[in-house]
Design an enzyme around this catalytic site. Structure first.
Site, PDB file in Angstrom:
ATOM      1  N   SER A   1       0.862  -1.182   0.000  1.00  0.00           N
ATOM      2  CA  SER A   1       0.000   0.000   0.000  1.00  0.00           C
ATOM      3  C   SER A   1       0.897   1.230   0.000  1.00  0.00           C
ATOM      4  O   SER A   1       2.035   1.179   0.476  1.00  0.00           O
ATOM      5  CB  SER A   1      -0.952  -0.006   1.202  1.00  0.00           C
TER       6      SER A   1
ATOM      7  N   GLU B   1       1.153   5.440   0.676  1.00  0.00           N
ATOM      8  CA  GLU B   1       0.543   6.605   1.330  1.00  0.00           C
ATOM      9  C   GLU B   1       0.890   7.886   0.567  1.00  0.00           C
ATOM     10  O   GLU B   1       2.044   8.135   0.230  1.00  0.00           O
ATOM     11  CB  GLU B   1       1.053   6.682   2.779  1.00  0.00           C
TER      12      GLU B   1
ATOM     13  N   ASP C   1      -2.952  14.747  15.999  1.00  0.00           N
ATOM     14  CA  ASP C   1      -2.350  15.639  17.002  1.00  0.00           C
ATOM     15  C   ASP C   1      -3.018  16.993  16.896  1.00  0.00           C
ATOM     16  O   ASP C   1      -3.220  17.495  15.774  1.00  0.00           O
ATOM     17  CB  ASP C   1      -0.840  15.777  16.749  1.00  0.00           C
TER      18      ASP C   1
ATOM     19  N   PHE D   1      11.934  15.015  11.408  1.00  0.00           N
ATOM     20  CA  PHE D   1      10.625  14.381  11.493  1.00  0.00           C
ATOM     21  C   PHE D   1      10.654  13.222  12.494  1.00  0.00           C
ATOM     22  O   PHE D   1       9.730  13.030  13.280  1.00  0.00           O
ATOM     23  CB  PHE D   1      10.243  13.906  10.090  1.00  0.00           C
TER      24      PHE D   1
ATOM     25  N   HIS E   1       3.701  -1.126   3.823  1.00  0.00           N
ATOM     26  CA  HIS E   1       3.007   0.142   3.568  1.00  0.00           C
ATOM     27  C   HIS E   1       4.087   1.207   3.358  1.00  0.00           C
ATOM     28  O   HIS E   1       4.843   1.513   4.282  1.00  0.00           O
ATOM     29  CB  HIS E   1       2.126   0.506   4.773  1.00  0.00           C
TER      30      HIS E   1
END
Ligand code: FAD
Length: 280
Positions: free
Chosen positions: A6, A8, A99, A206, A256
């Site tokens: 998959s 994103e 968040d 990040f 993913h």
């Protein structure tokens, strides 16, 4: 080897980004993913744009799962979004807490992802396949690993069908997490999230925020390349290919990719995995 893949994507902010996304998405579709997923800005900041990308992907007959975060929302607001997705014949959702964006004070009516999963099931029955997030290196706000694991199990028990992990570069963290989850009775697929490395400085920033560890040996090597983007990219591809191989050999049910609207690195890693598979 034929793992479920998959990819994103995130909703672009500009018309140029939207055009680029279309062509990157076409290239990724050639890899025959089980589905695409599209991120959602917490607090609803990308609501329209997420929906628009989701609709475009669905219109091309490609399976797609919007992310949906509950922070800052009322039940009525979430219900409205669920209804929009049902009307558009969307069958899968990645359900998250999200968040709270800085400056936003109202956390909304659903406090955690398990409450969102509960709500989706109560409102829509089995209309959606629900994915939830998992954290092999633990969520940064978790009180303890044990607490985080129990919270994860709680959202699966609320009705999630599968989980996607935060990215990580230490395969043992994933295997350990899966073993512990199984011991708690969690039997849904836990698909590792894989983050291809475009820029080391961006990744480092990040990773600090989301609690993903960059192992010292990798960090030192990336730092030693300075601004040499070709070497960073080549090393990143080697690391990611080896990581994916290990995960699949160890029984991961799929991969993913956090493709970040760029097909090239994802394509290269998957191409290498297939080549090595054929060579065995
Ligand atoms: P939760 O599962 O609710 O957990 C959050 C924290 O609360 C954890 O520390 C947990 O241990 C604790 N907790 C959970 N339940 C309880 C409870 N009942 N009582 C007490 N404590 C509890 N963010 C976005 O904004 N948009 C996206 O599209 C997006 N996509 C993501 C996709 C994936 C695959 C992943 C792994 C993350 C994604 N995120 C996204 C980031 C995510 O929103 C953040 O990590 C957020 O901080 C937590 O969301 P969650 O659904 O994991 O929260």
């Amino acid at each position: 080897m034929n793992p479920a893949l998959s990819f994103e994507l995130f909703p672009p902010q500009t018309p140029e980004g939207a055009t680029r996304l279309q062509s990157e998405c076409d290239r990724l579709a050639a890899l025959e993913p089980a589905f695409f997923s599209v991120t959602y800005g917490a607090g609803g900041s990308t609501r329209e744009r997420t929906f628009s990308v989701v609709k475009d992907i669905a219109a091309a007959n490609r399976p797609v799962a919007p992310h949906l975060s509950c922070v800052g929302f009322t039940r009525a607001g979430i219900r409205e979004i669920l209804n929009e997705y049902r009307a558009a014949d969307i069958r899968r959702i990645v359900a998250l807490r999200g968040d709270l964006p800085s400056g936003m004070v109202d956390a909304g009516e659903l406090r955690y992802a398990n409450e969102l999963v509960d709500f989706i099931r109560a409102e829509t029955g089995d209309a959606f396949h629900i994915d939830v997030a998992a954290y092999p290196e633990w969520h940064p706000q978790a009180k303890s690993p044990k607490d985080d694991l129990q919270n994860f199990a709680r959202k699966v028990k609320a009705g999630a069908n599968s989980a996607i992990t935060q990215y990580f570069y230490n395969a043992d963290a994933y295997f350990h997490f899966v073993d512990e989850a199984r011991a708690l009775g969690v039997d849904v697929p836990i698909v590792p999230g894989v983050m291809p490395i475009v820029s080391f400085s961006r990744l480092a920033r990040f990773s600090d925020a989301c609690g993903a560890d960059i192992p010292r040996w990798m960090r030192k090597k990336f730092e030693s390349y300075g601004d040499d983007t070709d070497s960073i990219r080549a090393f990143g591809l080697d690391v990611l290919t080896e990581l994916c191989e290990r995960l699949l050999q160890g029984g991961a049910p799929g991969l993913h990719f956090y493709s970040m609207n760029q097909a090239t690195l994802t394509e290269t890693i998957i191409g290498r995995l297939k080549t090595e598979d054929r060579g065995q």
